[in-house]
Design a protein around this motif. Structure first.
Motif, PDB file in Angstrom:
ATOM      1  N   MET A  50       0.820  -1.210   0.000  1.00  0.00           N
ATOM      2  CA  MET A  50       0.000   0.000   0.000  1.00  0.00           C
ATOM      3  C   MET A  50       0.860   1.268   0.000  1.00  0.00           C
ATOM      4  O   MET A  50       0.564   2.218  -0.726  1.00  0.00           O
ATOM      5  CB  MET A  50      -0.959  -0.003   1.200  1.00  0.00           C
ATOM      6  CG  MET A  50      -2.013  -1.098   1.132  1.00  0.00           C
ATOM      7  SD  MET A  50      -2.983  -1.082  -0.394  1.00  0.00           S
ATOM      8  CE  MET A  50      -3.841   0.466  -0.220  1.00  0.00           C
ATOM      9  N   ALA A  51       1.912   1.284   0.808  1.00  0.00           N
ATOM     10  CA  ALA A  51       2.800   2.449   0.838  1.00  0.00           C
ATOM     11  C   ALA A  51       3.441   2.663  -0.526  1.00  0.00           C
ATOM     12  O   ALA A  51       3.543   3.803  -1.009  1.00  0.00           O
ATOM     13  CB  ALA A  51       3.873   2.273   1.915  1.00  0.00           C
ATOM     14  N   SER A  52       3.840   1.573  -1.174  1.00  0.00           N
ATOM     15  CA  SER A  52       4.444   1.678  -2.512  1.00  0.00           C
ATOM     16  C   SER A  52       3.436   2.199  -3.528  1.00  0.00           C
ATOM     17  O   SER A  52       3.764   3.046  -4.367  1.00  0.00           O
ATOM     18  CB  SER A  52       4.968   0.310  -2.967  1.00  0.00           C
ATOM     19  OG  SER A  52       5.959  -0.153  -2.102  1.00  0.00           O
ATOM     20  N   ALA A  53       2.203   1.713  -3.445  1.00  0.00           N
ATOM     21  CA  ALA A  53       1.166   2.160  -4.376  1.00  0.00           C
ATOM     22  C   ALA A  53       0.842   3.633  -4.168  1.00  0.00           C
ATOM     23  O   ALA A  53       0.719   4.406  -5.129  1.00  0.00           O
ATOM     24  CB  ALA A  53      -0.090   1.309  -4.206  1.00  0.00           C
ATOM     25  N   ILE A  54       0.722   4.047  -2.911  1.00  0.00           N
ATOM     26  CA  ILE A  54       0.418   5.449  -2.607  1.00  0.00           C
ATOM     27  C   ILE A  54       1.538   6.344  -3.094  1.00  0.00           C
ATOM     28  O   ILE A  54       1.302   7.384  -3.732  1.00  0.00           O
ATOM     29  CB  ILE A  54       0.162   5.633  -1.096  1.00  0.00           C
ATOM     30  CG1 ILE A  54      -1.154   4.956  -0.707  1.00  0.00           C
ATOM     31  CG2 ILE A  54       0.163   7.095  -0.698  1.00  0.00           C
ATOM     32  CD1 ILE A  54      -1.353   4.763   0.786  1.00  0.00           C
ATOM     33  N   ALA A  55       2.781   5.951  -2.844  1.00  0.00           N
ATOM     34  CA  ALA A  55       3.936   6.750  -3.285  1.00  0.00           C
ATOM     35  C   ALA A  55       4.002   6.827  -4.804  1.00  0.00           C
ATOM     36  O   ALA A  55       4.272   7.893  -5.367  1.00  0.00           O
ATOM     37  CB  ALA A  55       5.230   6.163  -2.724  1.00  0.00           C
ATOM     38  N   THR A  56       3.728   5.709  -5.461  1.00  0.00           N
ATOM     39  CA  THR A  56       3.773   5.695  -6.928  1.00  0.00           C
ATOM     40  C   THR A  56       2.725   6.623  -7.516  1.00  0.00           C
ATOM     41  O   THR A  56       3.019   7.424  -8.422  1.00  0.00           O
ATOM     42  CB  THR A  56       3.557   4.258  -7.452  1.00  0.00           C
ATOM     43  OG1 THR A  56       4.609   3.427  -6.939  1.00  0.00           O
ATOM     44  CG2 THR A  56       3.566   4.219  -8.964  1.00  0.00           C
ATOM     45  N   VAL A  57       1.497   6.545  -7.027  1.00  0.00           N
ATOM     46  CA  VAL A  57       0.445   7.426  -7.526  1.00  0.00           C
ATOM     47  C   VAL A  57       0.780   8.889  -7.255  1.00  0.00           C
ATOM     48  O   VAL A  57       0.602   9.744  -8.122  1.00  0.00           O
ATOM     49  CB  VAL A  57      -0.928   7.039  -6.923  1.00  0.00           C
ATOM     50  CG1 VAL A  57      -1.977   8.076  -7.247  1.00  0.00           C
ATOM     51  CG2 VAL A  57      -1.364   5.671  -7.439  1.00  0.00           C
ATOM     52  N   PHE A  58       1.274   9.169  -6.071  1.00  0.00           N
ATOM     53  CA  PHE A  58       1.636  10.555  -5.747  1.00  0.00           C
ATOM     54  C   PHE A  58       2.695  11.078  -6.696  1.00  0.00           C
ATOM     55  O   PHE A  58       2.565  12.176  -7.249  1.00  0.00           O
ATOM     56  CB  PHE A  58       2.129  10.669  -4.299  1.00  0.00           C
ATOM     57  CG  PHE A  58       2.545  12.073  -3.943  1.00  0.00           C
ATOM     58  CD1 PHE A  58       1.589  13.013  -3.586  1.00  0.00           C
ATOM     59  CD2 PHE A  58       3.867  12.461  -4.013  1.00  0.00           C
ATOM     60  CE1 PHE A  58       1.956  14.316  -3.292  1.00  0.00           C
ATOM     61  CE2 PHE A  58       4.245  13.744  -3.729  1.00  0.00           C
ATOM     62  CZ  PHE A  58       3.284  14.686  -3.364  1.00  0.00           C
ATOM     63  N   VAL A  59       3.751  10.291  -6.914  1.00  0.00           N
ATOM     64  CA  VAL A  59       4.843  10.738  -7.801  1.00  0.00           C
ATOM     65  C   VAL A  59       4.336  10.932  -9.213  1.00  0.00           C
ATOM     66  O   VAL A  59       4.617  11.949  -9.859  1.00  0.00           O
ATOM     67  CB  VAL A  59       6.024   9.741  -7.742  1.00  0.00           C
ATOM     68  CG1 VAL A  59       7.025  10.014  -8.867  1.00  0.00           C
ATOM     69  CG2 VAL A  59       6.711   9.803  -6.383  1.00  0.00           C
TER      70      VAL A  59
END
Length: 143
Positions: free
Chosen positions: A127-136
């Motif tokens: 989830m942290a990776s997905a959130i960071a990816t979408v944000f970037v």
């Protein structure tokens, strides 16, 4: 970038995934981890092991045709991302699944339901990776 969310279809699909995970555990005593099931098709422990895994993979592959039979139209899959980038993303996910010892279906659906601490950590990282990816992608790159 607009996101189309379909709550009823999502609820129905999620319910079917949960039901299939419960049935696989009840009937076969196995965890419904999609990548583990797929890997077992290519390296089965026995003929019986291969048969159930192949049936699950075949069921996943025939989903669009079930939609076509029910509605008269195949689902529309549309992506603004190029095929090479999609392939690269698939490879990255494959590496992540290998390093993480499982995928979102195995850890997120079955592992969390079994209160597995390892799965809780894996899902938090997913989830942290997905959130960071979408944000970037949305706010840094600006795509």
């Amino acid at each position: 970038m607009e996101t189309t969310f379909t709550p009823l279809q999502s609820l129905f699909g999620g319910s079917l995934i949960g039901l299939s995970a419960v049935l696989l555990m009840l009937v076969m005593g196995r965890i419904m981890g999609a990548t583990g099931i797929l890997a077992g098709v290519f390296a089965p422990a026995s003929r019986g092991d291969w048969l159930w895994r192949a049936a699950v993979v075949l069921g996943m592959m025939t989903g669009p045709w079930v939609v076509w039979a029910a509605t008269g139209a195949l689902p529309v899959v549309q992506s603004d991302i190029s095929k090479p980038v999609l392939i690269l993303g698939g490879v990255i996910v494959g590496v992540g699944v290998t390093l993480g010892g499982g995928c979102t279906s195995g850890h997120g659906i079955c592992g969390l339901a079994r209160l597995s601490p390892r799965s809780a950590v894996a899902v938090a990282v997913f989830m942290a990776s997905a959130i960071a990816t979408v944000f970037v992608i949305r706010h840094v790159v600006g795509a």
